[in-house]
Design a protein around this motif. Structure first.
Motif, PDB file in Angstrom:
ATOM      1  N   PHE A  34     -12.844  12.913  -4.237  1.00  0.00           N
ATOM      2  CA  PHE A  34     -11.636  12.553  -4.993  1.00  0.00           C
ATOM      3  C   PHE A  34     -11.814  11.291  -5.836  1.00  0.00           C
ATOM      4  O   PHE A  34     -10.969  10.972  -6.652  1.00  0.00           O
ATOM      5  N   GLY A  35     -12.891  10.553  -5.603  1.00  0.00           N
ATOM      6  CA  GLY A  35     -13.105   9.298  -6.337  1.00  0.00           C
ATOM      7  C   GLY A  35     -12.301   8.160  -5.737  1.00  0.00           C
ATOM      8  O   GLY A  35     -11.365   8.389  -4.956  1.00  0.00           O
ATOM      9  N   ALA A  36     -12.638   6.930  -6.138  1.00  0.00           N
ATOM     10  CA  ALA A  36     -11.934   5.749  -5.634  1.00  0.00           C
ATOM     11  C   ALA A  36     -10.586   5.627  -6.350  1.00  0.00           C
ATOM     12  O   ALA A  36     -10.448   6.130  -7.477  1.00  0.00           O
ATOM     13  N   PRO A  37      -9.565   4.979  -5.750  1.00  0.00           N
ATOM     14  CA  PRO A  37      -9.652   4.417  -4.409  1.00  0.00           C
ATOM     15  C   PRO A  37      -9.262   5.442  -3.334  1.00  0.00           C
ATOM     16  O   PRO A  37      -8.471   6.337  -3.580  1.00  0.00           O
ATOM     17  N   ILE A  38      -9.837   5.267  -2.163  1.00  0.00           N
ATOM     18  CA  ILE A  38      -9.397   5.998  -0.972  1.00  0.00           C
ATOM     19  C   ILE A  38      -8.864   4.935  -0.025  1.00  0.00           C
ATOM     20  O   ILE A  38      -9.564   3.948   0.256  1.00  0.00           O
ATOM     21  N   TYR A  39      -7.635   5.111   0.421  1.00  0.00           N
ATOM     22  CA  TYR A  39      -7.056   4.139   1.364  1.00  0.00           C
ATOM     23  C   TYR A  39      -7.469   4.498   2.782  1.00  0.00           C
ATOM     24  O   TYR A  39      -7.596   5.678   3.124  1.00  0.00           O
ATOM     25  N   VAL A  40      -7.715   3.470   3.586  1.00  0.00           N
ATOM     26  CA  VAL A  40      -8.063   3.700   4.997  1.00  0.00           C
ATOM     27  C   VAL A  40      -7.138   2.832   5.830  1.00  0.00           C
ATOM     28  O   VAL A  40      -7.041   1.620   5.600  1.00  0.00           O
ATOM     29  N   ARG A  41      -6.410   3.493   6.755  1.00  0.00           N
ATOM     30  CA  ARG A  41      -5.499   2.718   7.605  1.00  0.00           C
ATOM     31  C   ARG A  41      -6.300   2.112   8.748  1.00  0.00           C
ATOM     32  O   ARG A  41      -6.880   2.828   9.533  1.00  0.00           O
ATOM     33  N   HIS A  42      -6.361   0.809   8.784  1.00  0.00           N
ATOM     34  CA  HIS A  42      -7.121   0.012   9.749  1.00  0.00           C
ATOM     35  C   HIS A  42      -8.620   0.151   9.432  1.00  0.00           C
ATOM     36  O   HIS A  42      -9.032   1.045   8.705  1.00  0.00           O
ATOM     37  N   GLU A  43      -9.430  -0.746   9.993  1.00  0.00           N
ATOM     38  CA  GLU A  43     -10.883  -0.639   9.783  1.00  0.00           C
ATOM     39  C   GLU A  43     -11.309   0.727  10.311  1.00  0.00           C
ATOM     40  O   GLU A  43     -10.982   1.067  11.455  1.00  0.00           O
ATOM     41  N   GLU A  53     -19.427  -2.155   3.315  1.00  0.00           N
ATOM     42  CA  GLU A  53     -20.184  -1.169   2.536  1.00  0.00           C
ATOM     43  C   GLU A  53     -19.230  -0.146   1.911  1.00  0.00           C
ATOM     44  O   GLU A  53     -19.353   0.206   0.742  1.00  0.00           O
ATOM     45  N   LEU A  54     -18.255   0.318   2.714  1.00  0.00           N
ATOM     46  CA  LEU A  54     -17.301   1.307   2.193  1.00  0.00           C
ATOM     47  C   LEU A  54     -16.378   0.670   1.147  1.00  0.00           C
ATOM     48  O   LEU A  54     -15.981   1.317   0.177  1.00  0.00           O
ATOM     49  N   ARG A  55     -16.082  -0.601   1.355  1.00  0.00           N
ATOM     50  CA  ARG A  55     -15.210  -1.308   0.395  1.00  0.00           C
ATOM     51  C   ARG A  55     -15.886  -1.347  -0.983  1.00  0.00           C
ATOM     52  O   ARG A  55     -15.249  -1.126  -2.006  1.00  0.00           O
ATOM     53  N   THR A  56     -17.191  -1.608  -0.983  1.00  0.00           N
ATOM     54  CA  THR A  56     -17.889  -1.675  -2.273  1.00  0.00           C
ATOM     55  C   THR A  56     -17.917  -0.299  -2.956  1.00  0.00           C
ATOM     56  O   THR A  56     -18.040  -0.208  -4.170  1.00  0.00           O
ATOM     57  N   LYS A  57     -17.780   0.764  -2.168  1.00  0.00           N
ATOM     58  CA  LYS A  57     -17.774   2.111  -2.774  1.00  0.00           C
ATOM     59  C   LYS A  57     -16.382   2.511  -3.245  1.00  0.00           C
ATOM     60  O   LYS A  57     -16.216   3.577  -3.827  1.00  0.00           O
ATOM     61  N   GLY A  58     -15.362   1.719  -2.887  1.00  0.00           N
ATOM     62  CA  GLY A  58     -14.013   2.039  -3.383  1.00  0.00           C
ATOM     63  C   GLY A  58     -12.976   2.316  -2.311  1.00  0.00           C
ATOM     64  O   GLY A  58     -11.872   2.762  -2.624  1.00  0.00           O
ATOM     65  N   ALA A  59     -13.316   2.079  -1.055  1.00  0.00           N
ATOM     66  CA  ALA A  59     -12.308   2.241   0.004  1.00  0.00           C
ATOM     67  C   ALA A  59     -11.428   0.989   0.044  1.00  0.00           C
ATOM     68  O   ALA A  59     -11.920  -0.123  -0.141  1.00  0.00           O
ATOM     69  N   ILE A  60     -10.132   1.197   0.247  1.00  0.00           N
ATOM     70  CA  ILE A  60      -9.206   0.066   0.390  1.00  0.00           C
ATOM     71  C   ILE A  60      -8.627   0.118   1.798  1.00  0.00           C
ATOM     72  O   ILE A  60      -7.997   1.118   2.186  1.00  0.00           O
ATOM     73  N   PHE A  61      -8.848  -0.940   2.553  1.00  0.00           N
ATOM     74  CA  PHE A  61      -8.401  -0.961   3.950  1.00  0.00           C
ATOM     75  C   PHE A  61      -7.035  -1.628   4.033  1.00  0.00           C
ATOM     76  O   PHE A  61      -6.833  -2.713   3.476  1.00  0.00           O
ATOM     77  N   VAL A  62      -6.102  -0.965   4.724  1.00  0.00           N
ATOM     78  CA  VAL A  62      -4.748  -1.513   4.873  1.00  0.00           C
ATOM     79  C   VAL A  62      -4.367  -1.442   6.355  1.00  0.00           C
ATOM     80  O   VAL A  62      -4.908  -0.625   7.108  1.00  0.00           O
ATOM     81  N   GLU A  63      -3.436  -2.296   6.752  1.00  0.00           N
ATOM     82  CA  GLU A  63      -2.951  -2.239   8.133  1.00  0.00           C
ATOM     83  C   GLU A  63      -1.681  -1.405   8.233  1.00  0.00           C
ATOM     84  O   GLU A  63      -1.406  -0.811   9.264  1.00  0.00           O
ATOM     85  N   GLU A  64      -0.898  -1.382   7.152  1.00  0.00           N
ATOM     86  CA  GLU A  64       0.375  -0.648   7.169  1.00  0.00           C
ATOM     87  C   GLU A  64       0.416   0.351   6.024  1.00  0.00           C
ATOM     88  O   GLU A  64      -0.044   0.053   4.916  1.00  0.00           O
ATOM     89  N   LEU A  65       1.019   1.510   6.287  1.00  0.00           N
ATOM     90  CA  LEU A  65       1.107   2.527   5.234  1.00  0.00           C
ATOM     91  C   LEU A  65       1.992   2.075   4.076  1.00  0.00           C
ATOM     92  O   LEU A  65       1.883   2.595   2.962  1.00  0.00           O
ATOM     93  N   VAL A  85       3.360   6.813  12.962  1.00  0.00           N
ATOM     94  CA  VAL A  85       2.542   6.624  11.753  1.00  0.00           C
ATOM     95  C   VAL A  85       2.405   7.958  11.011  1.00  0.00           C
ATOM     96  O   VAL A  85       2.495   8.022   9.779  1.00  0.00           O
ATOM     97  N   ARG A  86       2.221   9.039  11.767  1.00  0.00           N
ATOM     98  CA  ARG A  86       2.110  10.361  11.119  1.00  0.00           C
ATOM     99  C   ARG A  86       3.406  10.724  10.387  1.00  0.00           C
ATOM    100  O   ARG A  86       3.376  11.239   9.271  1.00  0.00           O
ATOM    101  N   ARG A  87       4.529  10.444  11.048  1.00  0.00           N
ATOM    102  CA  ARG A  87       5.827  10.752  10.413  1.00  0.00           C
ATOM    103  C   ARG A  87       6.006   9.916   9.148  1.00  0.00           C
ATOM    104  O   ARG A  87       6.430  10.414   8.107  1.00  0.00           O
ATOM    105  N   ASP A  88       5.635   8.660   9.234  1.00  0.00           N
ATOM    106  CA  ASP A  88       5.747   7.743   8.099  1.00  0.00           C
ATOM    107  C   ASP A  88       4.896   8.252   6.924  1.00  0.00           C
ATOM    108  O   ASP A  88       5.326   8.266   5.765  1.00  0.00           O
ATOM    109  N   ALA A  89       3.678   8.708   7.246  1.00  0.00           N
ATOM    110  CA  ALA A  89       2.763   9.209   6.208  1.00  0.00           C
ATOM    111  C   ALA A  89       3.366  10.423   5.521  1.00  0.00           C
ATOM    112  O   ALA A  89       3.318  10.554   4.288  1.00  0.00           O
ATOM    113  N   ALA A  90       3.954  11.308   6.320  1.00  0.00           N
ATOM    114  CA  ALA A  90       4.556  12.525   5.755  1.00  0.00           C
ATOM    115  C   ALA A  90       5.738  12.144   4.857  1.00  0.00           C
ATOM    116  O   ALA A  90       5.886  12.676   3.751  1.00  0.00           O
TER     117      ALA A  90
END
Ligand code: SF4
Length: 312
Positions: A34-43, A53-65, A85-90
């Protein structure tokens, strides 16, 4: 093994487990597809090197959705997430790829089933760890955290209470055994998980340290501070009477740790990559010439497949 020369002795197995491998592959695959950015919840896994390493490829790490734009792609970390968290994501219309380790998901399923069957569930684990939050958050009520023997002593339930327990996957086997023994003594009716929830990788890495520790003068654990299983490896080595240090980059090594130490043992937590372990081996050799020797041990062949929705 030449006993005259100074040595670095490598534990087997060490480093990446199947769950970590899968989680990192999911982020890489999502970035590629899908290309950057890809969000990742928590490390994605608790390792600074991997996250950078993943950050340099375009991953963005967040703690909250709430930090993720509506409709974006999000990967849940290997530690798992709560139902909230699943309900929040939906509700936010996020496209989810779930990197929860299948062994953690197995515990989630057990917890939900037991609570449905009327059990009160005790979770052995550490407060604040994302895996614990995710597992306890599978149900709205009926689950309690047990961190220590003191917590067991404080428990009191009516005699007819149906009780069961589960454990965080990355705890020390010995530490858990003490709590499990105390629980079963106090509540003989308590239901144990079908199979201990401590995962094969945690068990194998701890067994490898038990085998290595009597053969070395100091132990280096490659792992980041947040990594539960790496911390347990360091504690285990110390418990076995060997000074042990945890590092997650070569420049954290201190020359005085190796003074007068003929045999340096090295292991790596399940979230630490072998490239980092090798860079640390190299740095130890720069501090003084040493031959590298690998111990025998379990050869792991577990592989967890990627989510179908990502590879189809
Ligand atoms: Fe899964 Fe075990 Fe690895 Fe944790 S340590 S990610 S539970 S395989």
């Amino acid at each position: 093994m030449n006993s005259d020369s100074d040595q670095i002795i490598l534990a087997q197995p060490r480093g990446f487990c199947a769950g970590v491998d899968r989680a990192i592959n999911i982020v890489n695959e999502a970035l590629q597809r899908f290309g950057a950015p890809i969000y990742v919840r928590h490390e994605i896994v608790h390792n600074v090197y991997v996250v950078e390493e993943l950050r340099t490829k375009g991953a963005i790490f967040v703690e909250e959705l709430a930090e993720v734009p509506k409709g974006a792609i999000v990967v849940f970390s290997a530690h798992g997430v709560s139902q909230e968290v699943r309900r929040d994501a939906a509700a936010r219309g996020l496209q989810i790829y779930d990197a929860t380790c299948p062994l953690v998901s197995k515990v989630h399923v057990e917890v939900v089933k037991m609570c449905k069957d009327g059990f009160t569930v005790l979770m052995i684990g550490h407060a604040g760890h994302p895996e614990v939050e995710g597992t306890m958050g599978q149900v709205n009520a009926g689950i309690f955290l047990i961190e220590s023997l003191a917590d067991v002593a404080k428990l009191s339930f009516p005699a007819q209470t149906k009780l069961a327990f589960v454990t965080q996957t990355t705890l020390s086997v010995d530490e858990t055994k003490e709590i499990v023994d105390a629980l079963t003594q106090k509540f003989p009716q308590i239901i144990k998980p079908r199979k201990q929830d401590i995962c094969y990788a945690t068990q194998n890495r701890q067994d490898a340290v038990k085998f290595m520790a009597p053969q070395v003068d100091v132990v280096i654990v490659v792992g980041s501070k947040m990594s539960s299983n790496s911390n347990r490896l360091r504690e285990l080595a110390e418990k076995l009477g060997v000074p042990a240090y945890m590092v997650d980059s070569p420049d954290q090594l201190q020359a005085d740790w190796f003074v007068g130490k003929k045999r340096v043992g090295l292991t790596a937590g399940a979230s630490a990559p072998e490239t980092l372990a090798q860079a640390i081996v190299q740095r130890i050799q720069e501090l003084g010439p040493r031959k590298v020797h690998s111990l025998p041990g379990v050869v792991e062949d577990t592989v967890f497949s990627l989510p179908k929705s990502l590879v189809d």
